[in-house]
Design a protein around this motif. Sequence first.
Motif, PDB file in Angstrom:
ATOM      1  N   ASN A   1     -21.004  -9.534 -40.583  1.00 42.13           N
ATOM      2  CA  ASN A   1     -20.806  -8.455 -41.589  1.00 42.13           C
ATOM      3  C   ASN A   1     -19.739  -7.471 -41.124  1.00 42.13           C
ATOM      4  O   ASN A   1     -18.830  -7.107 -41.845  1.00 42.13           O
ATOM      5  N   HIS A   2     -19.937  -7.004 -39.881  1.00 46.93           N
ATOM      6  CA  HIS A   2     -19.060  -5.962 -39.342  1.00 46.93           C
ATOM      7  C   HIS A   2     -17.622  -6.469 -39.208  1.00 46.93           C
ATOM      8  O   HIS A   2     -16.681  -5.768 -39.544  1.00 46.93           O
ATOM      9  N   SER A   3     -17.458  -7.705 -38.754  1.00 43.10           N
ATOM     10  CA  SER A   3     -16.105  -8.239 -38.552  1.00 43.10           C
ATOM     11  C   SER A   3     -15.360  -8.331 -39.881  1.00 43.10           C
ATOM     12  O   SER A   3     -14.168  -7.997 -39.954  1.00 43.10           O
TER      13      SER A   3
ATOM     14  N   LEU B   1     -11.126 -10.875 -35.719  1.00 41.18           N
ATOM     15  CA  LEU B   1     -11.622 -11.570 -34.526  1.00 41.18           C
ATOM     16  C   LEU B   1     -11.970 -10.647 -33.356  1.00 41.18           C
ATOM     17  O   LEU B   1     -12.363 -11.126 -32.290  1.00 41.18           O
ATOM     18  N   HIS B   2     -11.877  -9.328 -33.543  1.00 45.43           N
ATOM     19  CA  HIS B   2     -11.962  -8.425 -32.384  1.00 45.43           C
ATOM     20  C   HIS B   2     -13.290  -8.497 -31.628  1.00 45.43           C
ATOM     21  O   HIS B   2     -13.349  -8.188 -30.453  1.00 45.43           O
ATOM     22  N   ASP B   3     -14.377  -8.913 -32.299  1.00 47.36           N
ATOM     23  CA  ASP B   3     -15.696  -8.973 -31.631  1.00 47.36           C
ATOM     24  C   ASP B   3     -16.176 -10.409 -31.413  1.00 47.36           C
ATOM     25  O   ASP B   3     -17.351 -10.633 -31.154  1.00 47.36           O
ATOM     26  N   LEU B   4     -15.252 -11.348 -31.500  1.00 48.57           N
ATOM     27  CA  LEU B   4     -15.610 -12.764 -31.486  1.00 48.57           C
ATOM     28  C   LEU B   4     -16.410 -13.186 -30.245  1.00 48.57           C
ATOM     29  O   LEU B   4     -17.231 -14.098 -30.304  1.00 48.57           O
TER      30      LEU B   4
ATOM     31  N   ALA C   1     -10.148   1.117 -37.324  1.00 52.61           N
ATOM     32  CA  ALA C   1     -10.903   0.407 -38.352  1.00 52.61           C
ATOM     33  C   ALA C   1     -12.273  -0.047 -37.820  1.00 52.61           C
ATOM     34  O   ALA C   1     -13.247  -0.097 -38.569  1.00 52.61           O
ATOM     35  N   ASP C   2     -12.337  -0.355 -36.535  1.00 53.48           N
ATOM     36  CA  ASP C   2     -13.590  -0.793 -35.924  1.00 53.48           C
ATOM     37  C   ASP C   2     -14.659   0.295 -36.049  1.00 53.48           C
ATOM     38  O   ASP C   2     -15.735   0.100 -36.600  1.00 53.48           O
ATOM     39  N   ARG C   3     -14.321   1.487 -35.568  1.00 45.47           N
ATOM     40  CA  ARG C   3     -15.286   2.598 -35.635  1.00 45.47           C
ATOM     41  C   ARG C   3     -15.617   2.989 -37.061  1.00 45.47           C
ATOM     42  O   ARG C   3     -16.768   3.299 -37.380  1.00 45.47           O
TER      43      ARG C   3
HETATM   44 ZN    ZN Z   1     -16.348  -4.026 -33.627  1.00 46.64          ZN
END
Ligand code: ZN
Length: 434
Positions: free
Chosen positions: A63-65, A99-102, A171-173
């Motif tokens: 979801n988050h990605s 893909l940042h949290d892959l 964008a992550d936060r």
């Molecule tokens: Zn993240």
Amino acid sequence: MAYKDEKLHEEKVFKDPVHRYVHVRDRVIWDLIGTKEFQRLRRIKQLGTSFLTFHGAEHSRFNHSLGVYEIVRRILINFEDRPNWNHEERLLCLCAALLHDLGHGPFSHSFEKVFKLDHEDFTRSIILGDTEVNQVLTNISIEFPQKVADVINKTYHDKLVVSLISSQIDADRMDYLQRDAYFTGVSYGHFDMERILRVMRPVEDQVVIKESGMHAVEDYIMSRYQMYWQVYFHPVTRSAEVILTKILHRVKQLYDEGYTFKVEPAPFVSFFEEQVSLEDYIKLDEAVVLYYFQMWAEEDDPILSDLAYRFINRRLFKYAEFNPNLQMNEWMELYQLFRDIDLDPDYYLVVDSSSDLPYDFYRPGEEEERLPIHLLMPNKELRELSRQSDIVEAISGKKRTDHKLYYPKDLIEKLPEDRPEKQQIKKILHKQES
Ligand code: ZN
């Protein structure tokens, strides 16, 4: 047509409770979502053990990605006709966001601590290794996977691109604050993201905020502050995490001692041996971990079975305020008392400390050199946020730490009233109890 320019015949949309819709038009994004390494994120919860505190917090890293991808997509639409923005970087930003949290594994925090792993290393390995994700990225160009890894690793030469994915207002936060607020059901964590996106401007090597958007950014920083203390560091969530970490410690210790498990913990062996291959890592998700916790609750080892039972059935440890730096004598006394009543203090007496820095301006040489948020003033000058905002100034650079002592109050209560250890433990802990 080159793969990088390929669009889907029809736009795909995902319904999303936070952003309403996530839009996909690029073929590469659609193909990445379909890889098995990305689909795996559906089986890893975004907030680890928080669901034992906030029952709604069952949302996944999948979801988050998608959410981070969608925010970056919207930022880039606003950047379309801005000077300073290099359009060639569009696809790179979108892939890095997605893909940042892959590389996150199940309950990453505890796994990383016990088995000395780093999810960022795995993110890199999945992008660069022999994986479906790597095949898709290589279709763009042979150098493309490395570029994506560099952006996520913050080593990419164009710092403007990096700052969209990781900075103090990225964008992550922006996604996780809103998403975690939504799924936990708390009222903090909300801020006017649409407004922030509209006032973001690319300037040389960073994204800055038009001065007129300052109050929306203040709101974002305060909501982050609230979320850390009310949700992420919630003492009950930490209790579950303490138990989870101790389960992993115990099971590793038993393995090292040659203990015979009723059910061979095959998926964990390479973790115990600290030689985790990419293949083993990708296979381990929360479904597998929770299955073994059920098995371990039936083991003969009393510590392992008790801890696993506690996690599965939410019989968490209670906590007391406790600062080990100031209460060394009490700590030593408790440690001995726990031994006297046959509760191994290494598993049943645990101090957990959490700390956070809500916002900071640039202090070179510090642990994490944080890039400050800059406001773009009407005269085109840049001004660091905390110099303009009284609210942000008040919390800038203030690190707050919270120490708690976790222990199984139920087992202490079960001791006979006439045991002097029981009274003494209660006396020490009672003073600290909140
Ligand atoms: Zn993240």
